[in-house]
Structure formats: C-alpha cells, structure tokens
Design a protein around this motif. Structure first.
Motif, PDB file in Angstrom:
ATOM      1  N   GLY A  94       0.798  -1.222   0.000  1.00 36.12           N
ATOM      2  CA  GLY A  94       0.000   0.000   0.000  1.00 36.12           C
ATOM      3  C   GLY A  94       0.829   1.269   0.000  1.00 36.12           C
ATOM      4  O   GLY A  94       0.294   2.358   0.194  1.00 36.12           O
ATOM      5  N   VAL A  95       2.129   1.155  -0.223  1.00 38.61           N
ATOM      6  CA  VAL A  95       3.013   2.321  -0.165  1.00 38.61           C
ATOM      7  C   VAL A  95       2.931   3.162  -1.436  1.00 38.61           C
ATOM      8  O   VAL A  95       2.970   4.383  -1.384  1.00 38.61           O
ATOM      9  N   ALA A  96       2.819   2.506  -2.592  1.00 41.83           N
ATOM     10  CA  ALA A  96       2.775   3.244  -3.859  1.00 41.83           C
ATOM     11  C   ALA A  96       1.344   3.572  -4.256  1.00 41.83           C
ATOM     12  O   ALA A  96       0.420   2.799  -3.986  1.00 41.83           O
ATOM     13  N   PRO A  97       1.130   4.703  -4.909  1.00 41.60           N
ATOM     14  CA  PRO A  97      -0.208   5.021  -5.424  1.00 41.60           C
ATOM     15  C   PRO A  97      -0.646   3.978  -6.449  1.00 41.60           C
ATOM     16  O   PRO A  97       0.183   3.433  -7.175  1.00 41.60           O
ATOM     17  N   ALA A 153      -3.277   7.094 -13.700  1.00 39.41           N
ATOM     18  CA  ALA A 153      -2.784   6.858 -15.057  1.00 39.41           C
ATOM     19  C   ALA A 153      -2.259   8.127 -15.715  1.00 39.41           C
ATOM     20  O   ALA A 153      -1.350   8.079 -16.543  1.00 39.41           O
ATOM     21  N   ASP A 154      -2.813   9.271 -15.347  1.00 41.40           N
ATOM     22  CA  ASP A 154      -2.414  10.520 -15.996  1.00 41.40           C
ATOM     23  C   ASP A 154      -1.154  11.133 -15.385  1.00 41.40           C
ATOM     24  O   ASP A 154      -0.706  12.193 -15.825  1.00 41.40           O
ATOM     25  N   GLN A 155      -0.568  10.465 -14.414  1.00 38.51           N
ATOM     26  CA  GLN A 155       0.554  11.039 -13.674  1.00 38.51           C
ATOM     27  C   GLN A 155       1.798  10.161 -13.782  1.00 38.51           C
ATOM     28  O   GLN A 155       1.737   8.949 -13.597  1.00 38.51           O
ATOM     29  N   ALA A 156       2.928  10.784 -14.076  1.00 37.73           N
ATOM     30  CA  ALA A 156       4.209  10.068 -14.033  1.00 37.73           C
ATOM     31  C   ALA A 156       4.652   9.969 -12.583  1.00 37.73           C
ATOM     32  O   ALA A 156       4.470  10.905 -11.800  1.00 37.73           O
ATOM     33  N   ILE A 157       5.229   8.815 -12.217  1.00 38.76           N
ATOM     34  CA  ILE A 157       5.656   8.566 -10.836  1.00 38.76           C
ATOM     35  C   ILE A 157       7.001   7.842 -10.843  1.00 38.76           C
ATOM     36  O   ILE A 157       7.188   6.901 -11.615  1.00 38.76           O
ATOM     37  N   VAL A 158       7.905   8.295 -10.001  1.00 36.89           N
ATOM     38  CA  VAL A 158       9.171   7.596  -9.766  1.00 36.89           C
ATOM     39  C   VAL A 158       9.352   7.480  -8.257  1.00 36.89           C
ATOM     40  O   VAL A 158       9.281   8.478  -7.544  1.00 36.89           O
ATOM     41  N   MET A 159       9.592   6.265  -7.768  1.00 36.61           N
ATOM     42  CA  MET A 159       9.782   6.043  -6.340  1.00 36.61           C
ATOM     43  C   MET A 159      10.926   5.065  -6.110  1.00 36.61           C
ATOM     44  O   MET A 159      11.100   4.111  -6.873  1.00 36.61           O
ATOM     45  N   VAL A 160      11.687   5.320  -5.048  1.00 38.94           N
ATOM     46  CA  VAL A 160      12.691   4.373  -4.575  1.00 38.94           C
ATOM     47  C   VAL A 160      12.255   3.903  -3.193  1.00 38.94           C
ATOM     48  O   VAL A 160      11.828   4.715  -2.360  1.00 38.94           O
ATOM     49  N   HIS A 210      17.034  -4.061   1.604  1.00 41.49           N
ATOM     50  CA  HIS A 210      17.013  -4.349   0.168  1.00 41.49           C
ATOM     51  C   HIS A 210      16.206  -3.238  -0.503  1.00 41.49           C
ATOM     52  O   HIS A 210      15.035  -3.053  -0.190  1.00 41.49           O
ATOM     53  N   PRO A 211      16.807  -2.481  -1.443  1.00 41.92           N
ATOM     54  CA  PRO A 211      16.098  -1.396  -2.104  1.00 41.92           C
ATOM     55  C   PRO A 211      15.709  -1.732  -3.548  1.00 41.92           C
ATOM     56  O   PRO A 211      16.253  -2.661  -4.158  1.00 41.92           O
ATOM     57  N   TRP A 212      14.786  -0.960  -4.094  1.00 41.43           N
ATOM     58  CA  TRP A 212      14.434  -1.086  -5.506  1.00 41.43           C
ATOM     59  C   TRP A 212      13.830   0.233  -5.987  1.00 41.43           C
ATOM     60  O   TRP A 212      13.525   1.123  -5.199  1.00 41.43           O
ATOM     61  N   ILE A 213      13.664   0.356  -7.297  1.00 37.79           N
ATOM     62  CA  ILE A 213      13.093   1.555  -7.893  1.00 37.79           C
ATOM     63  C   ILE A 213      11.917   1.153  -8.770  1.00 37.79           C
ATOM     64  O   ILE A 213      11.940   0.103  -9.430  1.00 37.79           O
ATOM     65  N   ILE A 214      10.851   1.959  -8.735  1.00 38.83           N
ATOM     66  CA  ILE A 214       9.699   1.751  -9.608  1.00 38.83           C
ATOM     67  C   ILE A 214       9.390   3.062 -10.312  1.00 38.83           C
ATOM     68  O   ILE A 214       9.698   4.145  -9.803  1.00 38.83           O
ATOM     69  N   TYR A 215       8.785   2.949 -11.492  1.00 32.90           N
ATOM     70  CA  TYR A 215       8.391   4.170 -12.197  1.00 32.90           C
ATOM     71  C   TYR A 215       7.294   3.855 -13.205  1.00 32.90           C
ATOM     72  O   TYR A 215       7.099   2.715 -13.629  1.00 32.90           O
ATOM     73  N   LYS A 216       6.569   4.877 -13.577  1.00 33.71           N
ATOM     74  CA  LYS A 216       5.589   4.809 -14.654  1.00 33.71           C
ATOM     75  C   LYS A 216       5.512   6.174 -15.325  1.00 33.71           C
ATOM     76  O   LYS A 216       5.616   7.210 -14.672  1.00 33.71           O
ATOM     77  N   ALA A 233      12.713   7.911  -2.008  1.00 33.60           N
ATOM     78  CA  ALA A 233      12.555   9.021  -2.950  1.00 33.60           C
ATOM     79  C   ALA A 233      11.174   8.917  -3.573  1.00 33.60           C
ATOM     80  O   ALA A 233      10.678   7.810  -3.809  1.00 33.60           O
ATOM     81  N   ASP A 234      10.548  10.069  -3.844  1.00 32.57           N
ATOM     82  CA  ASP A 234       9.178  10.086  -4.344  1.00 32.57           C
ATOM     83  C   ASP A 234       9.002  11.319  -5.233  1.00 32.57           C
ATOM     84  O   ASP A 234       9.066  12.451  -4.760  1.00 32.57           O
ATOM     85  N   HIS A 235       8.804  11.081  -6.539  1.00 33.79           N
ATOM     86  CA  HIS A 235       8.649  12.180  -7.488  1.00 33.79           C
ATOM     87  C   HIS A 235       7.396  11.941  -8.324  1.00 33.79           C
ATOM     88  O   HIS A 235       7.139  10.819  -8.755  1.00 33.79           O
ATOM     89  N   ARG A 236       6.636  13.014  -8.579  1.00 37.96           N
ATOM     90  CA  ARG A 236       5.379  12.909  -9.310  1.00 37.96           C
ATOM     91  C   ARG A 236       5.318  13.951 -10.423  1.00 37.96           C
ATOM     92  O   ARG A 236       5.983  14.990 -10.373  1.00 37.96           O
ATOM     93  N   GLY A 237       4.480  13.699 -11.418  1.00 36.63           N
ATOM     94  CA  GLY A 237       4.189  14.673 -12.452  1.00 36.63           C
ATOM     95  C   GLY A 237       5.357  14.948 -13.386  1.00 36.63           C
ATOM     96  O   GLY A 237       6.157  14.059 -13.711  1.00 36.63           O
TER      97      GLY A 237
END
Length: 279
Positions: free
Chosen positions: A47-50, A56-63, A78-84, A125-129
């Motif tokens: 439940g951490v990531a949106p 769908a209309d928003q770009a997201i990058v999270m570590v 243990h880390p990882w990165i996700i994005y859309k 890290a958490d970046h949007r838009g």
C-alpha cells in the motif's frame, strides 16, 4: 594511546547500541512466532505506492527499501526503484537479486510496492508529475550502465544497494539519500575509489565499500568502517547509524494520502511470483 582507546570504545558503542535498538524493535522471539520461510513470507502489496491505474495521468518515480529477509534484516535493507510514465497503468520495477545467477539486474521481479518477505518498505525518494517524467529516461540509462550486472556479493558488495546507489549517482534529480544500513551502497571498484556519493550531489572516497567517507547535502557526513556507516544528516536532522539506518527525521514523508491501503486491490501487477530472498 588513551585517545585511541576512547575512539575504539566509542566506535564499538556506535555499533552495539543501534543493533540493540534493532533487536528491541523486532525481537527474535517475535520473528520466531511468524515462522516465515522464503516460500510462505507475505509478498503482497504494502500500500506504499499510489495505485497505477487510478493515477494513469501522472508520471511517478519512487525508490523504496525494506529490511532484508531473516537475520540479515537486523543489519541491512534491500532497495528497488519503480516508475511509470504519464498514460501508463502499471509500474516498471528494477532491483538486483543475487539468487539464480546470470544477470542480477531484474525487471519486474516482484510486485512494485510488495512486502519484501514480510517487511514493509519505506520510501527513499518520491517524485510525481513533470518532475518524475523528466527523470525516467535518465533512470533507464542508469540501469543499462550499471557496471556490475553479473556480480553479486551480500557483503561488502556489489549488491542491491550498490545498484540503487549507482542510479542515485547517475540521476542526481532523484535526491536519493540511502540509509546508513544500506550495506553495499558505498561499494566502488578498486580502480575508481573517488567520485560522487549515492545522492549524486556529494563526494565520496571509498575502498571496496569497507573504508571511506561521504560528504554531501543529502547524506551529510558519513564514515564507513568495515562496511558499517556512522554519521549525521544536517538537511533533515538525524543520526546515521548501522542496523537502524537513521535516527531522527525521515528523509521523505512516509504518510502519503495517495497510497492508502483501501485504494489497493492487493496487487499492482498481477499474480505474485514465487521468488527467493536476496539483496
């Protein structure tokens, strides 16, 4: 001689006390009650990531980073990165996983914000838009340029933390501040002992991840002795300690109203895979 003894005792205390705090927070007796193995440990969405479809209309990058599985969880993460990209309804995830051999850089190895064998991830890290959209090409280039795609060592590296630290160096706009217990983040090839810190905004000198220092706006001052990191963060005041990572203010707000569990359906990418712990 007395100064040397004082320094040694201080260093010993800086190692033992954080480890004691880690034990107190998650006692071995409680771990034993859970009786998790790599086969049955929870790996569903945290439940951490949106929700990707709802945004769908928003770009997201999270570590993200979560405690490693089993006893190693008292020492490391243990880390990882996700994005859309904007318009995407699912995330892409990258992390390094040592089990299985071959190329250790894995794409979509697990659910984007999944529990790491029972451990809930924290946001690094958490970046949007538009901010996030501008980072994605750089992130993909950094993944491709990772210098150790077929090497893996839990200690002192290269490992999963080495991989995410590499991305942080290459993509300074992430403003990535990896915690002190991200063992392996300081690993550098013996031929390249000096360069950018894992935030991409500071300097670092280190020998194979076991001896050195980092200095920067994001990470503050941090010493690395035998792979154990001790320091202080002035940006968002906190002590940087082995075992616990940081003691003080979180570097990124963990209370995200866009990622409430009620918004989740239990997964972001379909059926969870059968995987073994590593990193």
């Amino acid at each position: 001689m007395r100064k040397g003894k004082t320094f040694f005792l201080g260093f010993l205390a800086a190692i033992i006390l954080p480890f004691g705090m880690s034990l107190a927070e998650n006692p071995p007796s409680e771990k034993a009650k859970e009786r998790y193995t790599w086969r049955n440990a929870p790996r569903g969405s945290s439940g951490v990531a949106p929700d990707a479809a709802s945004h769908a209309d928003q770009a997201i990058v999270m570590v993200m980073a979560a405690d490693t599985f089993g006893w190693r969880g008292y020492f490391a993460v243990h880390p990882w990165i996700i994005y859309k990209r904007a318009g995407d309804t699912s995330y892409t995830r990258y992390d390094v996983v040592g089990w299985g051999g071959g190329n250790v850089v894995r794409k979509n190895y697990a659910i984007p914000d999944g529990l790491w064998f029972g451990s809930k991830p924290k946001i690094l890290a958490d970046h949007r838009g538009a901010d996030a959209e501008g980072l994605i090409d750089q992130v993909e280039a950094a993944v491709k340029s990772y210098p150790f795609p077929r090497e893996y060592r839990s200690y002192p590296g290269p490992n999963s933390n080495t991989f995410i630290a590499h991305i942080g160096r290459e993509v300074s706009g992430l403003n990535l501040d990896m915690p002190a217990n991200a063992i392996g983040k300081d690993f550098r090839a013996i031929t390249n002992p000096v360069g950018l810190s894992s935030s991409g905004q500071g300097i670092q000198a280190n020998i194979l991840g076991v001896f050195g220092f980092s200095l920067g706006l994001e990470e503050g001052i941090e010493l690395n002795l035998l792979g154990l990191n001790i320091g202080i963060d002035f940006n968002r005041p906190a002590l940087r300690l082995p075992s616990v990572g940081r003691l003080g203010m979180d570097n990124v707000d963990q209370d995200n109203p866009d990622s409430v569990a009620a918004e989740k359906s239990g997964s972001l990418m379909g059926v969870q895979p059968s995987i073994k712990p590593s990193g």
